[in-house]
Design an enzyme around this catalytic site. Structure first.
Site, mmCIF file in Angstrom:
data_model
loop_
_atom_site.group_PDB
_atom_site.id
_atom_site.type_symbol
_atom_site.label_atom_id
_atom_site.label_comp_id
_atom_site.label_asym_id
_atom_site.label_seq_id
_atom_site.Cartn_x
_atom_site.Cartn_y
_atom_site.Cartn_z
ATOM 1 N N HIS A 152 -66.906 -55.010 49.988
ATOM 2 C CA HIS A 152 -66.876 -56.410 50.264
ATOM 3 C C HIS A 152 -68.188 -57.142 50.653
ATOM 4 O O HIS A 152 -68.807 -56.472 51.368
ATOM 5 C CB HIS A 152 -65.930 -57.081 51.203
ATOM 6 C CG HIS A 152 -64.568 -56.592 50.847
ATOM 7 N ND1 HIS A 152 -63.486 -56.284 51.794
ATOM 8 C CD2 HIS A 152 -63.873 -55.851 49.666
ATOM 9 C CE1 HIS A 152 -62.166 -55.687 51.245
ATOM 10 N NE2 HIS A 152 -62.612 -55.501 50.071
ATOM 11 N N LYS B 196 -72.343 -58.225 60.165
ATOM 12 C CA LYS B 196 -71.145 -57.660 61.110
ATOM 13 C C LYS B 196 -71.663 -56.655 61.962
ATOM 14 O O LYS B 196 -72.616 -55.963 61.619
ATOM 15 C CB LYS B 196 -70.100 -57.329 60.024
ATOM 16 C CG LYS B 196 -69.643 -58.193 59.095
ATOM 17 C CD LYS B 196 -68.810 -57.266 57.908
ATOM 18 C CE LYS B 196 -68.606 -58.288 56.818
ATOM 19 N NZ LYS B 196 -67.648 -57.375 55.750
ATOM 20 N N TYR C 85 -64.167 -56.355 63.555
ATOM 21 C CA TYR C 85 -65.215 -56.954 63.066
ATOM 22 C C TYR C 85 -65.832 -58.119 63.839
ATOM 23 O O TYR C 85 -65.261 -59.005 64.119
ATOM 24 C CB TYR C 85 -65.177 -57.544 61.725
ATOM 25 C CG TYR C 85 -64.358 -56.754 60.439
ATOM 26 C CD1 TYR C 85 -65.020 -56.304 59.599
ATOM 27 C CD2 TYR C 85 -63.039 -56.651 60.896
ATOM 28 C CE1 TYR C 85 -64.190 -55.715 58.598
ATOM 29 C CE2 TYR C 85 -62.338 -55.994 60.002
ATOM 30 C CZ TYR C 85 -62.894 -55.407 58.655
ATOM 31 O OH TYR C 85 -62.052 -54.846 57.791
ATOM 32 N N ASP D 192 -59.352 -54.904 45.150
ATOM 33 C CA ASP D 192 -60.262 -53.716 45.209
ATOM 34 C C ASP D 192 -60.039 -52.886 44.074
ATOM 35 O O ASP D 192 -60.962 -52.064 43.786
ATOM 36 C CB ASP D 192 -60.240 -53.096 46.480
ATOM 37 C CG ASP D 192 -60.723 -54.020 47.877
ATOM 38 O OD1 ASP D 192 -61.484 -55.035 47.422
ATOM 39 O OD2 ASP D 192 -60.412 -53.675 48.833
#
Length: 187
Positions: free
Chosen positions: A60, A70, A130, A173
């Site tokens: 992603h 991140k 995250y 996905d």
């Protein structure tokens, strides 16, 4: 915090300091100044996911003004975390790297803006965290096919090593663009 270079430009494995004894340890997984020194533009969101063994999330990314850097970690269980450099002006463009993240090794991965990110859960009840420097914007999310042969992530070796027969994927996905489509600007 110890910063370990990876083969991808601007992407680092982080090892926050731990102080402990027979009772356990203390660690500060987020220190604003240290993250800013990496290029992290300020904490905007903290997210968590919980996954069963064999769940694969990725690859992603967020586009445009919603791009995200991140810092990721497994706070329970274990993952192989994988990133792809999608910055066309980068010397590591199109290359990938992976790292084992679990509470035992205490490692985090700094993922700069302009990277695709994903992971495979190696244990049931894996909790993945995250720290993100920009908000999530669903309309600006993109993705590269997790098994794109052009990128060549060696998932099969990971599956073999951790006894995973077939990854479990979300519907979105299953059908992501190829790296070639991304490279040609077909997002």
């Amino acid at each position: 915090m110890k910063k370990i270079e990876t083969e991808l430009k601007d992407c680092y494995i982080l090892e926050p300091a731990r102080f402990g004894d027979a009772r356990g340890y203390f660690s500060a997984p987020y220190i604003e100044k240290e993250y800013q020194d990496l290029g992290f533009q300020g904490l905007k969101q903290v997210s968590r996911s919980k996954s069963a063994k064999g769940v694969l999330r990725g690859m992603h990314f967020q586009k445009g003004e919603f791009a995200q850097a991140k810092v990721v970690e497994a706070v329970q269980g274990a993952v192989i975390d994988v990133v792809i450099d999608l910055r066309k002006d980068s010397p590591s463009y199109g290359k990938w790297t992976s790292v084992l993240l679990n509470p035992e090794n205490g490692r985090q991965l700094y993922v700069p803006r302009g990277f695709a990110h994903g992971f495979i859960s190696l244990e049931d009840d894996t909790v993945f965290q995250y720290f993100v420097d920009n908000i999530y914007a669903p309309a600006e999310e993109g993705g590269i096919a997790w098994d794109d042969p052009t990128v060549g992530i060696d998932w099969q070796s990971i599956f073999n090593e951790y006894d995973i027969e077939k990854p479990e994927l979300s519907n979105k996905d299953v059908d992501r663009m190829s790296f070639t489509q991304f490279d040609e600007g077909e997002e």
